[in-house]
Design a protein around this motif. Structure first.
Motif, short mmCIF file in Angstrom:
data_model
loop_
_atom_site.label_atom_id
_atom_site.label_comp_id
_atom_site.label_asym_id
_atom_site.label_seq_id
_atom_site.Cartn_x
_atom_site.Cartn_y
_atom_site.Cartn_z
N ASN A 16 0.82 -1.21 0.00
CA ASN A 16 0.00 0.00 0.00
C ASN A 16 0.85 1.26 0.00
N PHE A 17 1.89 1.24 0.83
CA PHE A 17 2.76 2.42 0.92
C PHE A 17 3.46 2.66 -0.42
N LYS A 18 3.93 1.59 -1.06
CA LYS A 18 4.59 1.73 -2.37
C LYS A 18 3.62 2.28 -3.40
N GLN A 19 2.37 1.80 -3.36
CA GLN A 19 1.37 2.31 -4.29
C GLN A 19 1.10 3.80 -4.03
N ALA A 20 1.03 4.17 -2.76
CA ALA A 20 0.80 5.58 -2.41
C ALA A 20 1.95 6.45 -2.89
N GLN A 21 3.17 5.96 -2.75
CA GLN A 21 4.33 6.71 -3.24
C GLN A 21 4.24 6.94 -4.74
N THR A 22 3.87 5.90 -5.46
CA THR A 22 3.75 6.01 -6.92
C THR A 22 2.70 7.04 -7.30
N LEU A 23 1.54 6.98 -6.65
CA LEU A 23 0.47 7.92 -6.98
C LEU A 23 0.85 9.35 -6.62
N ALA A 24 1.45 9.54 -5.46
CA ALA A 24 1.85 10.89 -5.04
C ALA A 24 2.83 11.50 -6.04
N LYS A 25 3.77 10.70 -6.51
CA LYS A 25 4.74 11.18 -7.49
C LYS A 25 4.06 11.59 -8.78
N LYS A 26 3.09 10.81 -9.23
CA LYS A 26 2.40 11.13 -10.48
C LYS A 26 1.52 12.36 -10.34
N LEU A 27 0.88 12.53 -9.20
CA LEU A 27 0.04 13.70 -8.99
C LEU A 27 0.86 14.98 -8.88
N ALA A 28 2.03 14.87 -8.25
CA ALA A 28 2.87 16.05 -8.06
C ALA A 28 3.76 16.33 -9.27
N GLY A 29 4.01 15.31 -10.08
CA GLY A 29 4.90 15.49 -11.22
C GLY A 29 6.36 15.57 -10.84
N ARG A 30 6.70 15.02 -9.66
CA ARG A 30 8.09 15.04 -9.20
C ARG A 30 8.24 14.02 -8.07
N ASP A 31 9.46 13.74 -7.66
CA ASP A 31 9.69 12.87 -6.51
C ASP A 31 9.22 13.58 -5.24
N VAL A 32 8.54 12.84 -4.39
CA VAL A 32 8.02 13.43 -3.15
C VAL A 32 8.29 12.48 -2.00
N GLN A 33 8.13 12.98 -0.80
CA GLN A 33 8.32 12.17 0.40
C GLN A 33 6.99 12.04 1.14
N LEU A 34 6.62 10.81 1.45
CA LEU A 34 5.40 10.54 2.21
C LEU A 34 5.70 10.51 3.70
N THR A 35 4.80 11.09 4.48
CA THR A 35 4.89 11.04 5.92
C THR A 35 3.79 10.15 6.47
N VAL A 36 4.17 9.19 7.30
CA VAL A 36 3.18 8.28 7.88
C VAL A 36 2.54 8.96 9.08
N GLY A 37 1.23 9.18 9.01
CA GLY A 37 0.51 9.80 10.11
C GLY A 37 -0.09 8.77 11.05
N SER A 38 -0.18 9.12 12.32
CA SER A 38 -0.80 8.21 13.28
C SER A 38 -2.31 8.28 13.15
N CYS A 39 -2.98 7.17 13.38
CA CYS A 39 -4.43 7.12 13.20
C CYS A 39 -4.98 5.94 13.99
N ALA A 40 -6.30 5.89 14.10
CA ALA A 40 -6.96 4.78 14.78
C ALA A 40 -6.65 3.47 14.06
N GLN A 41 -6.61 2.39 14.83
CA GLN A 41 -6.26 1.09 14.27
C GLN A 41 -7.45 0.13 14.33
N GLN A 42 -7.66 -0.59 13.25
CA GLN A 42 -8.74 -1.57 13.21
C GLN A 42 -8.36 -2.79 14.03
N THR A 43 -9.37 -3.50 14.50
CA THR A 43 -9.12 -4.67 15.34
C THR A 43 -9.55 -5.97 14.66
#
Length: 266
Positions: free
Chosen positions: A208-235
């Protein structure tokens, strides 16, 4: 006689504007109250997997001012405002297509059609499927948020969803963002936040993270850095799509609340 004609034209314009506004409001309510297509309601049941269509259906409701769930909160019908054009809730099918498409010309055309230069925030559901020929594949949903904050501590990119820092920071800064990458219609987003209800981070095996990196790069038109945010966790092993919808609603609402606040003056 001329004065009477001017008054008539002004009154006519007022009525036309009101009719246009009423028509837009009625369309919004129809979208909000539209029942799910046959078979789609079951995907929101216990222990079910949300499909592309399920998430896009909920996104349509959220964009129109309704909740992401199937039923509006009691007593809240008609109380929420639709999301502004500056906020884009991306169709999961479009996000997946952009991730898998290798033809740069096709990608550029699709990105241009999304009008990213006019967006301050884009929310993108991410699927871990690697099979571009199969719809609704994969086993897990996560969320990529692209937004446009240029200064400040970057609390939303690093903080928890729903935190006071995010409510006060992410939306208000995104409201006043600008800067468009010329030539291809890519928006110069400055923050890319990634939320995973299973706690997956920036590891080589996290599809998922690799897919998100790919999409972010295509939307921005350049290399970008993803930041992992904290969030609620499913059980459990099946509520990831529901968590993506909840995260999306919280972030969108925080954005609107921050936009409604006065901009601090120096």
């Amino acid at each position: 006689e001329r004065r009477r004609l001017e008054e008539f034209n002004e009154a006519f314009d007022r009525r036309r504007r009101k009719a246009d506004a009423d028509s837009a409001e009625e369309e919004r309510k129809r979208t909000w109250c539209r029942p799910p297509p046959p078979g789609l309601c079951e995907t929101f049941g216990p222990m079910q997997w949300l499909s592309d269509e399920s998430i896009n259906f909920a996104y349509d409701r959220l964009s129109a001012g309704g909740p992401a769930g199937l039923s509006p909160p009691k007593g809240q019908r008609g109380a929420c405002k639709p999301l502004p054009e500056a906020v884009l809730l991306m169709d999961p099918a479009m996000a997946f297509w952009l991730i898998k498409e290798d033809d740069q010309k096709q990608v550029d055309e699709a990105v241009g059609a999304l009008k990213l230069q006019d967006r301050d925030m884009v929310l993108c559901p991410i699927n871990d499927s690697n099979d571009g020929s199969c719809a609704d594949g994969g086993t897990h949903w996560t969320l990529l948020v692209c937004w446009d904050r240029r200064d400040g501590p970057g609390a939303a990119g690093r903080g928890a969803i729903g935190s006071s820092a995010q409510r006060a920071g992410a939306g208000s800064q995104a409201c006043h963002a600008a800067g468009v990458e010329s030539g291809k219609g890519h928006a110069r987003f400055h923050r890319f936040s990634y939320y995973d209800s299973l706690g997956g981070g920036a590891t080589p095996r996290n599809a998922n993270f690799k897919q998100a990196q790919t999409l972010a790069k295509k939307l921005a038109g350049r290399d970008v850095q993803l930041t992992v945010g904290s969030c609620a966790q499913q059980t459990n092993g099946y509520d990831c799509g529901v968590y993506v919808l909840l995260f999306s609603e919280m972030i969108a609402r925080s954005f609107l609340e921050a936009c409604a606040k006065p901009t601090p003056t120096e």
